[in-house]
Write a protein that holds these residues in place. Structure first.
Motif, mmCIF file in Angstrom:
data_model
loop_
_atom_site.group_PDB
_atom_site.id
_atom_site.type_symbol
_atom_site.label_atom_id
_atom_site.label_comp_id
_atom_site.label_asym_id
_atom_site.label_seq_id
_atom_site.Cartn_x
_atom_site.Cartn_y
_atom_site.Cartn_z
ATOM 1 N N THR A 82 0.746 -1.167 0.045
ATOM 2 C CA THR A 82 -0.018 0.070 -0.081
ATOM 3 C C THR A 82 1.042 1.043 -0.111
ATOM 4 O O THR A 82 0.284 2.334 0.250
ATOM 5 C CB THR A 82 -0.889 0.054 1.168
ATOM 6 O OG1 THR A 82 -0.089 0.000 2.394
ATOM 7 C CG2 THR A 82 -1.845 -1.194 1.264
ATOM 8 N N THR A 83 2.137 1.154 -0.060
ATOM 9 C CA THR A 83 2.859 2.307 -0.213
ATOM 10 C C THR A 83 3.144 2.834 -1.577
ATOM 11 O O THR A 83 2.691 2.338 -2.704
ATOM 12 C CB THR A 83 4.223 2.099 0.319
ATOM 13 O OG1 THR A 83 5.110 3.091 0.634
ATOM 14 C CG2 THR A 83 5.173 0.928 -0.528
ATOM 15 N N GLY A 84 3.716 4.090 -1.785
ATOM 16 C CA GLY A 84 4.093 4.596 -3.180
ATOM 17 C C GLY A 84 3.113 6.075 -3.061
ATOM 18 O O GLY A 84 2.554 6.435 -2.427
ATOM 19 N N SER A 85 3.177 6.643 -4.293
ATOM 20 C CA SER A 85 2.726 7.772 -4.753
ATOM 21 C C SER A 85 1.303 7.517 -5.491
ATOM 22 O O SER A 85 1.134 6.473 -6.279
ATOM 23 C CB SER A 85 3.446 8.607 -5.783
ATOM 24 O OG SER A 85 4.739 8.553 -5.115
ATOM 25 N N PRO A 86 0.265 8.226 -5.469
ATOM 26 C CA PRO A 86 -0.964 7.921 -5.797
ATOM 27 C C PRO A 86 -0.923 8.190 -7.584
ATOM 28 O O PRO A 86 -0.310 9.017 -7.957
ATOM 29 C CB PRO A 86 -1.885 8.950 -5.532
ATOM 30 C CG PRO A 86 -1.001 9.996 -4.972
ATOM 31 C CD PRO A 86 0.126 9.576 -4.521
ATOM 32 N N VAL A 87 -1.391 6.955 -8.419
ATOM 33 C CA VAL A 87 -1.204 6.871 -9.720
ATOM 34 C C VAL A 87 -2.727 6.555 -10.153
ATOM 35 O O VAL A 87 -3.424 5.750 -9.510
ATOM 36 C CB VAL A 87 -0.482 6.162 -10.410
ATOM 37 C CG1 VAL A 87 -0.473 6.080 -11.905
ATOM 38 C CG2 VAL A 87 1.014 6.439 -9.719
ATOM 39 N N GLN A 88 -3.417 7.268 -11.071
ATOM 40 C CA GLN A 88 -4.689 7.177 -11.698
ATOM 41 C C GLN A 88 -4.480 6.052 -12.747
ATOM 42 O O GLN A 88 -3.786 6.007 -13.705
ATOM 43 C CB GLN A 88 -5.180 8.413 -12.423
ATOM 44 C CG GLN A 88 -6.749 8.448 -12.558
ATOM 45 C CD GLN A 88 -7.250 9.669 -12.895
ATOM 46 O OE1 GLN A 88 -6.470 10.623 -13.469
ATOM 47 N NE2 GLN A 88 -8.613 9.805 -12.831
ATOM 48 N N ASN A 89 -5.432 4.998 -12.625
ATOM 49 C CA ASN A 89 -5.586 3.814 -13.434
ATOM 50 C C ASN A 89 -6.398 4.188 -14.893
ATOM 51 O O ASN A 89 -6.871 4.892 -14.866
ATOM 52 C CB ASN A 89 -5.596 2.512 -12.724
ATOM 53 C CG ASN A 89 -7.239 2.463 -12.309
ATOM 54 O OD1 ASN A 89 -7.925 3.350 -12.313
ATOM 55 N ND2 ASN A 89 -7.456 1.535 -11.111
ATOM 56 N N GLU A 90 -6.423 2.846 -15.380
ATOM 57 C CA GLU A 90 -7.291 3.264 -16.820
ATOM 58 C C GLU A 90 -8.595 3.467 -16.554
ATOM 59 O O GLU A 90 -9.513 3.989 -17.079
ATOM 60 C CB GLU A 90 -7.317 1.852 -17.516
ATOM 61 C CG GLU A 90 -5.647 1.459 -18.128
ATOM 62 C CD GLU A 90 -5.522 0.183 -18.876
ATOM 63 O OE1 GLU A 90 -6.676 -0.636 -18.765
ATOM 64 O OE2 GLU A 90 -4.618 0.222 -19.426
ATOM 65 N N GLN A 91 -9.195 3.016 -15.131
ATOM 66 C CA GLN A 91 -10.628 3.115 -14.979
ATOM 67 C C GLN A 91 -10.873 4.427 -14.214
ATOM 68 O O GLN A 91 -12.075 4.768 -13.966
ATOM 69 C CB GLN A 91 -11.156 2.059 -13.923
ATOM 70 C CG GLN A 91 -11.121 0.646 -14.634
ATOM 71 C CD GLN A 91 -9.922 -0.048 -14.892
ATOM 72 O OE1 GLN A 91 -9.217 0.093 -13.872
ATOM 73 N NE2 GLN A 91 -9.574 -0.895 -15.918
ATOM 74 N N GLY A 92 -10.001 5.336 -13.847
ATOM 75 C CA GLY A 92 -9.879 6.464 -13.289
ATOM 76 C C GLY A 92 -9.807 6.446 -11.949
ATOM 77 O O GLY A 92 -9.940 7.504 -11.157
#
Length: 641
Positions: A348-358
């Motif tokens: 659950t770590t890391g930076s927020p990234v928007q996937n293909e579904q938004g």
């Protein structure tokens, strides 16, 4: 930086520099955990987060270009999935929109009207944030923005604030193999009910196996001679019986009439007769070779019996050795719990990234994305390090016992004294030994993973090469494990670093190859018989107790659980016994080389081992050779000062 450390025996030696790398490895493991917590992974893991990057149960900051982010979820403390049964088995996650809600639906909601009533009564909106509860039954988007009907009854997972369905039938894909095997849910229910009903009996039988293992470690010295002779008689009878049966079948087949059979049957009979002849000759050669080996090694079997007898005395003088598996298991459990917790943090770590579904996913970019590889290596290395610490502790305590002439002058707690020496002087040695095992184990595990992924796809040649490599690495790992264990013993005796100790141990093992082979074959089989005895005794007691239990019909699973636990416990305890025997052998090798029993050069060994040496002397004198029998095989690991 290498510095000299002076031990109590006056030896100066360089402390193993790999200790620095081991400490660096521990710091790196701590960095992974700290990095995960610092980047919000701990909060996201425990409190959970929705599909827009909001952590449930707290205020959130707005994420750029992410709709519905930055919401205040102080009153919404639970994660709810619109379709909790939509599982992605490949990526190991739930393919569903996640929302933060105030409460989990405790009862099944069959219609959108039920969902609306639940939201109005409990203040927990189960549809998307963009849809008001009053619009649940009227909006055309309700089928997309609201949960899949019927909404299963769910309850929050303790400590992790996720709404999980109470009825786990929707997770049937995970249990597909089990369901296929059982093929009838009623059988599965009866098995589980049998375990639950007999839990007191299972616990009692597990304690029985624990007590039997501890008792066997003490009394095995009294039955070692009997076990060896039973083994010898069984081997002799088995080889003679098998060879005799093969020759009898060959003679019977040869005398059988052949006039009444067809030519095709005659050819088959001749092939069988030829095969029987080959088998009978092979069995005869094997039996003769076996007899010759037993004839050559008969005196060395006496050494194995003597070592087992002395090992029993060691446990009487060092009773804390019996509890060594407990401390090792406790340390491993603590480390594994920490490792799993950190692994969950990494998920659950890391930076927020928007996937293909938004929706929002948290991913690590750059070199840090490979931290989990290092985390896996840390699991293997530190686990091996903990096991190596146990071996070094046992070796140090047994060496202290052996080389103390008057056992009344033993330290109050030789085990704690050995732990103290380990921490002060030998952590680098243990780190290097465990690291070598890790270097061999990782390639083997990678090849095993490749083999499992290519199963059914690779050709016969590739399959053979993979299996051969896996087998060779497994054999190398076992050999290195045995060499490392003896290297730790040499370190405890000589106070030398790992490489020097490993070289000395290897030399003495090679020069006493026959004795080592005898101790490992006969000794290991004796310990295996001990494990079988404990499992059979526990299983028999389980059958007698479970037979009188009338509350259920299927007690196969409880009995299997008890037998597996009994074998695990017996293996853990008797492996300590095996370590003690191996340490005693190296001590005996040193003792017989440097001492001959004359004034000023008295033996350190126990009376039982002394009798073995005296009997060997007499046998050599009768043969006209003189000297200490078998001591010529032993060469020093130490240099005279």
């Amino acid at each position: 930086m290498i510095k000299n450390i002076k031990l109590r025996d006056g030896n100066d030696y360089p402390k193993a520099t790999l200790l620095v790398h081991d400490r660096a490895g521990n710091r790196a493991q701590g960095f992974i955990c700290g990095f995960s917590i610092a980047t919000g992974a701990a909060a996201r893991l425990v409190s959970g987060y929705d599909s827009y990057g909001n952590i449930c149960g707290q205020k959130n900051t707005k994420l750029e270009a992410i709709p519905n982010s930055g919401m205040d979820h102080t009153q919404r403390k639970y994660v709810f999935f619109l379709d909790p049964c939509n599982l992605d088995l490949i990526n190991r996650k739930i393919k569903s929109v996640a929302l933060c809600v105030a409460a989990c639906p405790r009862q099944e909601l069959k219609t959108l009207s039920d969902v609306q009533k639940f939201a109005e009564m409990n203040g927990s909106a189960l549809c998307s944030y963009n849809l008001k509860p009053s619009e649940y039954t009227t909006s055309s988007k309700s089928s997309v923005l609201c949960p899949k009907l019927p909404v299963p009854a769910s309850a929050p997972i303790p400590f992790f604030h996720r709404c999980a369905p109470v009825n786990i039938s929707c997770y049937a894909k995970f249990a597909e193999a089990l369901i296929t095997f059982v093929s009838d849910n009623s059988v599965l229910h009866r098995l589980i009910s049998g375990v639950m009903t007999s839990k007191e009996i299972i616990l009692g039988l597990c304690l029985l196996s624990l007590v039997l293992s501890m008792i066997l470690m003490v009394i095995i010295r009294y039955i070692s001679r009997v076990l060896v002779w039973i083994l010898t008689i069984l081997v002799i009878l088995g080889s003679l019986g098998g060879t005799g049966v093969l020759w009898w079948l060959y003679a019977k087949q040869r005398r059988s009439p052949k006039e009444t059979i067809t030519p095709e049957q005659l050819q088959i009979a001749e092939d069988n007769l030829r095969a029987l002849l080959i088998y009978a000759i092979s069995a005869t050669v094997f039996t003769v070779i076996l007899f010759l080996i037993m004839l050559v090694m008969r005196k060395r079997v006496a050494l194995t019996i003597a070592l087992f007898h002395v090992a029993g005395k060691v446990f009487i003088h060092l009773p804390l050795l019996v509890f060594q598996p407990f401390w090792t298991f406790f340390a491993l459990v603590l480390f594994w719990a920490y490792w799993i917790m950190t692994l969950l943090f990494l998920g659950t770590t890391g930076s927020p990234v928007q996937n293909e579904q938004g929706f929002v996913e948290f991913k690590i970019s750059g070199p840090l994305q490979y931290m989990w590889w290092y985390h896996v290596v840390g699991l293997i290395w530190i686990s091996e390090f903990i096991l190596a610490c146990q071996q070094m502790t046992v070796a140090g305590a047994v060496v202290t016992y052996y080389f103390t002439r008057d056992k009344r002058n033993l330290p109050f707690t030789p085990i704690l004294a050995s732990v103290n020496r380990l921490i002060r002087y030998h952590l680098g040695t243990v780190a290097k030994g465990s690291f070598i095992i890790t270097l061999v184990k990782i390639p083997r595990m990678i090849l095993m993973y490749i083999h499992s992924q290519l199963k059914g796809k690779e050709n016969a040649c590739a399959r053979c090469v993979l299996k051969s490599c896996i087998c060779c690495l497994w054999c190398l790992e076992k050999c290195l494990n045995y060499l490392n264990q003896n290297a730790y013993t040499a370190t405890a005796i000589n106070s030398t670093n790992f490489c020097t100790s490993a070289k000395d141990a290897f030399v003495i093992l090679v020069e006493n190859a026959l004795r080592v082979a005898t101790i490992n074959t006969v000794g290991d089989f004796m310990l295996f018989l001990g494990k079988v005895l404990i499992v059979c005794s526990t299983g028999l007691a389980g059958i007698m107790l479970l037979n009188y239990q009338q509350d259920y019909t299927v007690w196969v699973l409880p009995l299997i659980i008890v037998c597996l636990f009994a074998f695990l416990v017996a293996h853990c305890f008797l492996s300590i016994y095996e370590m003690v025997v191996d340490v005693l052998f190296l001590c005996f090798a040193i003792d017989t080389k440097y001492n001959d029993g004359s004034p000023g050069r008295e033996f350190y060994m126990d009376k039982v081992l002394m009798e073995f040496v005296e009997n060997s002397r007499k046998a050599m004198k009768e043969a006209g050779k003189g000297g200490v029998a078998d001591a010529r095989e032993l060469k020093p690991m130490l240099k005279k000062r």
